[in-house]
Design an enzyme around this catalytic site. Sequence first.
Site, PDB file in Angstrom:
ATOM      1  N   CYS A 147      -4.446 -49.454  23.668  1.00  0.00           N
ATOM      2  CA  CYS A 147      -3.707 -49.259  22.423  1.00  0.00           C
ATOM      3  C   CYS A 147      -2.435 -48.433  22.673  1.00  0.00           C
ATOM      4  O   CYS A 147      -1.479 -48.946  23.240  1.00  0.00           O
ATOM      5  CB  CYS A 147      -4.612 -48.647  21.360  1.00  0.00           C
TER       6      CYS A 147
ATOM      7  N   HIS B 117      -9.632 -51.187  21.334  1.00  0.00           N
ATOM      8  CA  HIS B 117     -10.365 -50.001  21.785  1.00  0.00           C
ATOM      9  C   HIS B 117     -11.759 -50.352  22.317  1.00  0.00           C
ATOM     10  O   HIS B 117     -12.761 -50.219  21.576  1.00  0.00           O
ATOM     11  CB  HIS B 117     -10.522 -49.020  20.623  1.00  0.00           C
TER      12      HIS B 117
ATOM     13  N   GLU C 136     -13.577 -48.615  24.105  1.00  0.00           N
ATOM     14  CA  GLU C 136     -14.386 -47.388  24.133  1.00  0.00           C
ATOM     15  C   GLU C 136     -15.110 -47.141  22.812  1.00  0.00           C
ATOM     16  O   GLU C 136     -15.991 -46.275  22.745  1.00  0.00           O
ATOM     17  CB  GLU C 136     -13.495 -46.181  24.501  1.00  0.00           C
TER      18      GLU C 136
END
Length: 205
Positions: free
Chosen positions: A82, A187, A189
């Site tokens: 990002c 994302h 994560e």
Amino acid sequence: MKKNLKIGVLALQGAFIEHVKMLQGIGVEVREIRLPEDLVEVDGLIIPGGESTAIGKLMTRWNLIEPIKEMVSQGKPVWGTCAGMILLAKDIGGLDQPLLGLMDIKVKRNAFGSQLDSFETDLEIKGLGKPQFHAVFIRAPFIETVDESKGVEILATLPDNRAAGLDESNTAIVVARQGNLLATAFHPELTNDPRFHQLFLSMVE
């Protein structure tokens, strides 16, 4: 996996702790990076999502820009997610902010609109296999163009261009790789799926 592999996560601003937890969850030693000396002995670096202008200014303030460029020139992988993707790009449409400027890609910031326009979707990712990867886009950028003559490889595009305000003649690129550099517009994560982190580790080994 390489023994004693150590991954740095830039920890100046943004969603760095989620990367730390994901890596630790798959048994990887992690070092949070705040100063140039923190980069010593790490095998690769993740630049997280967050606010790219703020991260860039903090990188400049703490003299991290040139040491990160140096580790890339030494062949160590760097992955930007990002805001991290924005910082890796050479072209962000003429906007004035500190960048690493390492990837031959043109990135559009806040490409899908405001925070309220954030969304999730499933993506086919080259190299990840099945099932599709559940991608979380938060006030996300996308890649408008890549320079394939410089070795940039497109790993994923958005299946519905309308979400990006594009017609069928254009494509929103959301994952790209150039040598030891990896960029994702979303994302990984923030999911429970470690495959993207494992892909990055395969670049490090």
